[in-house]
Design an enzyme around this catalytic site. Sequence first.
Site, mmCIF file in Angstrom:
data_model
loop_
_atom_site.group_PDB
_atom_site.id
_atom_site.type_symbol
_atom_site.label_atom_id
_atom_site.label_comp_id
_atom_site.label_asym_id
_atom_site.label_seq_id
_atom_site.Cartn_x
_atom_site.Cartn_y
_atom_site.Cartn_z
ATOM 1 C CE LYS A 1 -23.817 13.895 -22.352
ATOM 2 N NZ LYS A 1 -22.880 13.507 -21.304
ATOM 3 C CG ASP B 1 -20.032 12.336 -23.014
ATOM 4 O OD1 ASP B 1 -18.912 12.429 -23.549
ATOM 5 O OD2 ASP B 1 -20.551 13.247 -22.349
ATOM 6 C CE LYS C 1 -16.882 15.169 -22.387
ATOM 7 N NZ LYS C 1 -18.049 14.679 -21.650
ATOM 8 C CG ASP D 1 -4.657 6.226 -21.129
ATOM 9 O OD1 ASP D 1 -3.413 6.222 -21.279
ATOM 10 O OD2 ASP D 1 -5.202 5.866 -20.073
ATOM 11 C CB THR E 1 -19.536 23.375 -24.082
ATOM 12 O OG1 THR E 1 -19.932 22.219 -23.353
ATOM 13 C CG2 THR E 1 -19.660 23.090 -25.560
ATOM 14 N NE ARG F 1 -25.878 21.246 -15.722
ATOM 15 C CZ ARG F 1 -24.691 21.783 -15.517
ATOM 16 N NH1 ARG F 1 -24.345 22.162 -14.315
ATOM 17 N NH2 ARG F 1 -23.836 21.927 -16.525
HETATM 18 O O1 C5P Z 1 -26.424 19.933 -18.014
HETATM 19 P P1 C5P Z 1 -25.744 20.288 -19.299
HETATM 20 O O2 C5P Z 1 -26.729 20.569 -20.438
HETATM 21 O O3 C5P Z 1 -24.709 21.369 -19.155
HETATM 22 O O4 C5P Z 1 -25.011 18.938 -19.717
HETATM 23 C C1 C5P Z 1 -24.140 18.862 -20.823
HETATM 24 C C2 C5P Z 1 -23.645 17.454 -20.959
HETATM 25 O O5 C5P Z 1 -22.800 17.385 -22.090
HETATM 26 C C3 C5P Z 1 -22.862 16.942 -19.766
HETATM 27 O O6 C5P Z 1 -23.206 15.577 -19.596
HETATM 28 C C4 C5P Z 1 -21.405 17.053 -20.196
HETATM 29 O O7 C5P Z 1 -20.621 16.028 -19.663
HETATM 30 C C5 C5P Z 1 -21.506 16.914 -21.709
HETATM 31 N N1 C5P Z 1 -20.470 17.572 -22.483
HETATM 32 C C6 C5P Z 1 -20.216 18.927 -22.439
HETATM 33 N N2 C5P Z 1 -19.217 19.476 -23.198
HETATM 34 C C7 C5P Z 1 -18.469 18.724 -24.000
HETATM 35 C C8 C5P Z 1 -18.725 17.350 -24.058
HETATM 36 C C9 C5P Z 1 -19.742 16.805 -23.306
HETATM 37 O O8 C5P Z 1 -20.926 19.634 -21.732
HETATM 38 N N3 C5P Z 1 -17.567 19.260 -24.768
#
Ligand code: C5P
Length: 240
Positions: free
Chosen positions: A32, A59, A61, A64, A127, A219
């Site tokens: 991603k 990603d 998002k 607009d 999330t 992460r």
């Molecule tokens: O590090 P972590 O596992 O929290 O990363 C989650 C990834 O998913 C990040 O790149 C974040 O931008 C993306 N994301 C998210 N929640 C969403 C959409 C995308 O955490 N609803």
Amino acid sequence: MGKDVIIACDFSSAKETYEFLNQFGRQRPFVKIGMELFYAEGPDMVRQLKERGHKIFLDLKLHDIPNTVNKAMKVLGRLQVDMCNVHAAGTEKMMRAALEGLTEGSAKAGPAAPAQRPLLIAVTQLTSTSQKQLEEDLLIHRSMEEVVASYAALTKQAGLDGVVCSPLEAPVVHQQLGSEFLTITPGVRLAGDAAADQTRVTTPAKAKELGSDYIVVGRSITGAANPVAAYERCCSEFIG
Ligand code: C5P
């Protein structure tokens, strides 16, 4: 495309991204590319990772007015990624405009391009957003599950392929909109890892049980002492 683990490459440069991905040897995980990497390196990063053989979820998002999103999607369509996204909060009209732009842009990608457009999905609620923030900051006085299900229904009505939600909401989305409607779920942590800014989190094994189609993991893999082992653990828990 089937069930898969998507690694969130939240890095600030191509150098850092390649240092990370080179640890995987010949493996080419689904990656991603989010705002940080795209804003730092631009579309070339997408082209290079595609050439290396990675599937790509771009990603960005988009959110607009419909005309702006339509034009931006036309441009992104030319990159021929596998998946890209918008915010469902932009309304059904904006999502329809995004889909039209993406379809048009990907058709113009050139004769060598596959006929299929990238999957287009919509973020329901981030999330990282909690029930308390939903009510106090966004003034939405409904349960998170209800809000996600309602945004997902709007997304399906607009003709998109699925939604981004937490694995916790995957069951309600599939129950109400069918198993073909995709759930792409961030908010995933290996057992014992810190949730950090995410609030609606589960493990890859739990995400599988809840019926997520794709998990997005950042992460828990990028910050692990052994990222390849962490990725493989995510795959074995989620895909089996
Ligand atoms: O590090 P972590 O596992 O929290 O990363 C989650 C990834 O998913 C990040 O790149 C974040 O931008 C993306 N994301 C998210 N929640 C969403 C959409 C995308 O955490 N609803």
